[in-house]
Design a protein around this motif. Structure first.
Motif, PDB file in Angstrom:
ATOM      1  N   ASN A   1      76.474  40.429 -37.982  1.00  0.00           N
ATOM      2  CA  ASN A   1      76.568  40.206 -36.536  1.00  0.00           C
ATOM      3  C   ASN A   1      75.794  38.936 -36.161  1.00  0.00           C
ATOM      4  N   ALA A   2      75.712  38.646 -34.878  1.00  0.00           N
ATOM      5  CA  ALA A   2      75.123  37.375 -34.433  1.00  0.00           C
ATOM      6  C   ALA A   2      73.675  37.216 -34.886  1.00  0.00           C
ATOM      7  N   PHE A   3      72.974  38.349 -35.044  1.00  0.00           N
ATOM      8  CA  PHE A   3      71.549  38.260 -35.367  1.00  0.00           C
ATOM      9  C   PHE A   3      71.256  38.651 -36.821  1.00  0.00           C
ATOM     10  N   ALA A   4      72.272  38.993 -37.593  1.00  0.00           N
ATOM     11  CA  ALA A   4      72.062  39.422 -38.984  1.00  0.00           C
ATOM     12  C   ALA A   4      71.511  38.267 -39.811  1.00  0.00           C
TER      13      ALA A   4
ATOM     14  N   VAL B   1      78.731  47.731 -24.887  1.00  0.00           N
ATOM     15  CA  VAL B   1      78.921  46.928 -23.677  1.00  0.00           C
ATOM     16  C   VAL B   1      79.742  45.681 -23.972  1.00  0.00           C
ATOM     17  N   VAL B   2      79.443  45.001 -25.086  1.00  0.00           N
ATOM     18  CA  VAL B   2      80.217  43.801 -25.441  1.00  0.00           C
ATOM     19  C   VAL B   2      80.853  43.913 -26.826  1.00  0.00           C
ATOM     20  N   HIS B   3      80.504  44.967 -27.559  1.00  0.00           N
ATOM     21  CA  HIS B   3      81.060  45.190 -28.902  1.00  0.00           C
ATOM     22  C   HIS B   3      81.644  46.602 -28.997  1.00  0.00           C
ATOM     23  N   THR B   4      82.206  46.914 -30.168  1.00  0.00           N
ATOM     24  CA  THR B   4      82.732  48.256 -30.444  1.00  0.00           C
ATOM     25  C   THR B   4      81.720  48.990 -31.315  1.00  0.00           C
TER      26      THR B   4
ATOM     27  N   SER C   1      88.413  39.918 -32.974  1.00  0.00           N
ATOM     28  CA  SER C   1      87.326  39.052 -32.529  1.00  0.00           C
ATOM     29  C   SER C   1      86.186  39.990 -32.150  1.00  0.00           C
ATOM     30  N   ASP C   2      85.121  39.458 -31.586  1.00  0.00           N
ATOM     31  CA  ASP C   2      84.140  40.345 -30.985  1.00  0.00           C
ATOM     32  C   ASP C   2      84.849  41.001 -29.799  1.00  0.00           C
ATOM     33  N   MET C   3      84.791  42.323 -29.720  1.00  0.00           N
ATOM     34  CA  MET C   3      85.556  42.992 -28.656  1.00  0.00           C
ATOM     35  C   MET C   3      85.010  44.380 -28.362  1.00  0.00           C
TER      36      MET C   3
ATOM     37  N   MET D   1      83.384  45.064 -40.111  1.00  0.00           N
ATOM     38  CA  MET D   1      82.723  43.766 -40.307  1.00  0.00           C
ATOM     39  C   MET D   1      81.842  43.481 -39.086  1.00  0.00           C
ATOM     40  N   HIS D   2      81.173  42.294 -39.077  1.00  0.00           N
ATOM     41  CA  HIS D   2      80.306  41.910 -37.956  1.00  0.00           C
ATOM     42  C   HIS D   2      79.254  43.005 -37.733  1.00  0.00           C
ATOM     43  N   TYR D   3      78.615  43.421 -38.840  1.00  0.00           N
ATOM     44  CA  TYR D   3      77.649  44.526 -38.752  1.00  0.00           C
ATOM     45  C   TYR D   3      76.212  44.015 -38.917  1.00  0.00           C
TER      46      TYR D   3
ATOM     47  N   THR E   1      87.991  32.038 -32.616  1.00  0.00           N
ATOM     48  CA  THR E   1      88.363  33.214 -31.815  1.00  0.00           C
ATOM     49  C   THR E   1      87.734  33.191 -30.422  1.00  0.00           C
ATOM     50  N   HIS E   2      86.472  32.723 -30.355  1.00  0.00           N
ATOM     51  CA  HIS E   2      85.803  32.638 -29.055  1.00  0.00           C
ATOM     52  C   HIS E   2      84.532  31.827 -29.214  1.00  0.00           C
ATOM     53  N   ILE E   3      83.901  31.535 -28.068  1.00  0.00           N
ATOM     54  CA  ILE E   3      82.790  30.589 -28.106  1.00  0.00           C
ATOM     55  C   ILE E   3      81.448  31.306 -28.005  1.00  0.00           C
ATOM     56  N   HIS E   4      80.924  31.646 -29.177  1.00  0.00           N
ATOM     57  CA  HIS E   4      79.557  32.109 -29.372  1.00  0.00           C
ATOM     58  C   HIS E   4      79.090  31.445 -30.658  1.00  0.00           C
ATOM     59  N   ALA E   5      77.776  31.201 -30.773  1.00  0.00           N
ATOM     60  CA  ALA E   5      77.277  30.379 -31.894  1.00  0.00           C
ATOM     61  C   ALA E   5      77.624  30.932 -33.271  1.00  0.00           C
ATOM     62  N   ASP E   6      77.715  32.266 -33.396  1.00  0.00           N
ATOM     63  CA  ASP E   6      78.058  32.816 -34.724  1.00  0.00           C
ATOM     64  C   ASP E   6      79.538  32.594 -35.054  1.00  0.00           C
ATOM     65  N   HIS E   7      80.284  31.995 -34.111  1.00  0.00           N
ATOM     66  CA  HIS E   7      81.709  31.702 -34.336  1.00  0.00           C
ATOM     67  C   HIS E   7      82.039  30.210 -34.223  1.00  0.00           C
ATOM     68  N   VAL E   8      81.175  29.453 -33.520  1.00  0.00           N
ATOM     69  CA  VAL E   8      81.447  28.004 -33.375  1.00  0.00           C
ATOM     70  C   VAL E   8      80.241  27.119 -33.720  1.00  0.00           C
TER      71      VAL E   8
ATOM     72  N   LYS F   1      88.903  42.129 -24.822  1.00  0.00           N
ATOM     73  CA  LYS F   1      87.729  42.040 -23.927  1.00  0.00           C
ATOM     74  C   LYS F   1      86.434  41.980 -24.734  1.00  0.00           C
ATOM     75  N   HIS F   2      85.559  41.051 -24.342  1.00  0.00           N
ATOM     76  CA  HIS F   2      84.258  40.914 -25.025  1.00  0.00           C
ATOM     77  C   HIS F   2      83.170  40.755 -23.948  1.00  0.00           C
ATOM     78  N   ILE F   3      83.028  39.560 -23.398  1.00  0.00           N
ATOM     79  CA  ILE F   3      82.079  39.297 -22.318  1.00  0.00           C
ATOM     80  C   ILE F   3      82.908  39.104 -21.032  1.00  0.00           C
ATOM     81  N   PRO F   4      82.511  39.734 -19.940  1.00  0.00           N
ATOM     82  CA  PRO F   4      83.301  39.572 -18.707  1.00  0.00           C
ATOM     83  C   PRO F   4      83.558  38.098 -18.368  1.00  0.00           C
TER      84      PRO F   4
HETATM   85  N1  LIG Z   1      75.913  40.639 -22.528  1.00  0.00           N
HETATM   86  C1  LIG Z   1      75.535  40.369 -23.768  1.00  0.00           C
HETATM   87  C2  LIG Z   1      75.771  39.094 -24.318  1.00  0.00           C
HETATM   88  C3  LIG Z   1      75.367  38.842 -25.608  1.00  0.00           C
HETATM   89  N2  LIG Z   1      74.729  39.790 -26.327  1.00  0.00           N
HETATM   90  C4  LIG Z   1      74.272  39.539 -27.709  1.00  0.00           C
HETATM   91  O1  LIG Z   1      74.380  38.142 -27.996  1.00  0.00           O
HETATM   92  C5  LIG Z   1      75.302  37.980 -29.048  1.00  0.00           C
HETATM   93  C6  LIG Z   1      76.163  36.744 -29.016  1.00  0.00           C
HETATM   94  O2  LIG Z   1      77.040  36.787 -30.157  1.00  0.00           O
HETATM   95  P1  LIG Z   1      77.949  38.089 -30.400  1.00  0.00           P
HETATM   96  O3  LIG Z   1      78.296  38.154 -31.822  1.00  0.00           O
HETATM   97  O4  LIG Z   1      78.980  38.164 -29.342  1.00  0.00           O
HETATM   98  O5  LIG Z   1      76.949  39.278 -30.160  1.00  0.00           O
HETATM   99  C7  LIG Z   1      76.225  39.183 -28.956  1.00  0.00           C
HETATM  100  C8  LIG Z   1      75.209  40.263 -28.690  1.00  0.00           C
HETATM  101  O6  LIG Z   1      74.515  40.590 -29.858  1.00  0.00           O
HETATM  102  C9  LIG Z   1      74.524  41.042 -25.783  1.00  0.00           C
HETATM  103  O7  LIG Z   1      73.989  41.933 -26.454  1.00  0.00           O
HETATM  104  N3  LIG Z   1      74.939  41.302 -24.509  1.00  0.00           N
END
Ligand SMILES: Nc1ccn([C@@H]2O[C@@H]3COP(=O)(O)O[C@H]3[C@H]2O)c(=O)n1
Ligand SMILES: [Zn+2]
Ligand SMILES: [Zn+2]
Length: 245
Positions: A12-15, A196-199, A164-166, A218-220, A60-67, A144-147
């Motif tokens: 995941n983004a922080f792994a 909230v932003v992931h599954t 994607s992240d969803m 994946m993305h664990y 897939t989308h714009i977050h640092a772990d993807h771009v 859906k990922h981030i509003p």
């Molecule tokens: N509303 C949000 C936005 C982001 N995040 C965390 O930041 C990460 C950015 O990359 P990601 O892979 O989408 O995972 C997100 C969350 O861990 C989160 O936990 N809640």
């Protein structure tokens, strides 16, 4: 050679143990990099590869772990390999990738003033299959990922779903399996907290076993080993293993 998948990372983004969730999809003629996060350059290097071994990158989308690895990719292609990488990206993300992500680092007056100066940009219209190479087609499915922030999952070759992240979308998974012939699902997964932003793993475990059997997680997080016997009929996707598709 048949089409193969190798994850450069499955974290995941922080792994820190598994690198960013970026994939190589390839056969003997074509290599597609799916997402290019901060760790993509070192992950490729560890595999004895360079960006010059890749034919195209898809975002897939714009977050640092993807771009987050795209600036290094762009500069290396321009100044070391002297070519532009093909960039596949949803049409509505083209402007923001340049204006809000890459321009700060890549802009050079008179030389690099737009995304087209560093990439061969191929904007993709969502919900339509697009020919990428002889053995790869991609359809972008908005998920859906981030509003208010676009994020696109992938339907590959009319039978593989790559999330994607969803947030959890069981209706989409059922639809793909029951009406579109989906046989394999590569799905992001968050172990703790609410989705909230992931599954979450709990949400995926609520799916019928007939669906779980198609799912690779994946993305664990780095604590993946704690969950090895708690993933129902699903399977963990492993970094640097090669999967025949
Ligand atoms: N509303 C949000 C936005 C982001 N995040 C965390 O930041 C990460 C950015 O990359 P990601 O892979 O989408 O995972 C997100 C969350 O861990 C989160 O936990 N809640
Ligand atoms: Zn992510
Ligand atoms: Zn994300």
């Amino acid at each position: 050679m048949s089409l193969q998948l190798e994850m450069l990372g499955t974290g995941n983004a922080f792994a820190k143990n598994y690198y960013n969730n970026n994939a190589l999809l390839f056969d003997d003629q074509f290599s597609l990099l799916i997402d290019c996060g901060v760790t993509a350059p070192i992950a490729l290097h560890n595999q004895g590869k360079t960006f010059d071994d890749i034919d195209a990158v898809l975002i897939t989308h714009i977050h640092a772990d993807h771009v987050g690895g795209l600036e290094e990719l762009a500069f290396k292609m321009k100044y070391l390999h002297h070519r532009k990488m093909i960039l596949y990206i949803a049409d509505d993300l083209v402007e923001t990738l340049w204006e809000n992500t890459l321009k700060g680092g890549c802009y050079q007056a008179g030389e690099i003033t737009s995304l087209n100066d560093i990439f061969d940009v191929r904007p993709l219209q969502p919900l339509k299959p697009h020919y990428i190479s002889e053995h790869i087609t991609v359809e972008l499915i908005p998920t859906k990922h981030i509003p208010e922030k676009s994020s696109y999952s992938l339907y590959l070759n009319e039978n593989i779903f790559y999330s994607s992240d969803m947030v959890f979308d069981p209706a989409l998974l059922s639809h793909l399996i029951n009406t579109r012939g989906c046989k394999t699902i590569f799905h992001e997964c968050q172990f703790q907290g609410s989705g909230v932003v992931h599954t979450t793993l709990q949400e995926l475990l609520s799916l019928p076993l007939e669906i779980q059997q198609y799912i690779y997680l994946m993305h664990y997080g780095d604590d993946k080993d704690r969950y090895i016997d708690q993933i129902g009929d699903m399977t963990f996707l492993e970094q640097n293993l090669i999967y025949e598709l």
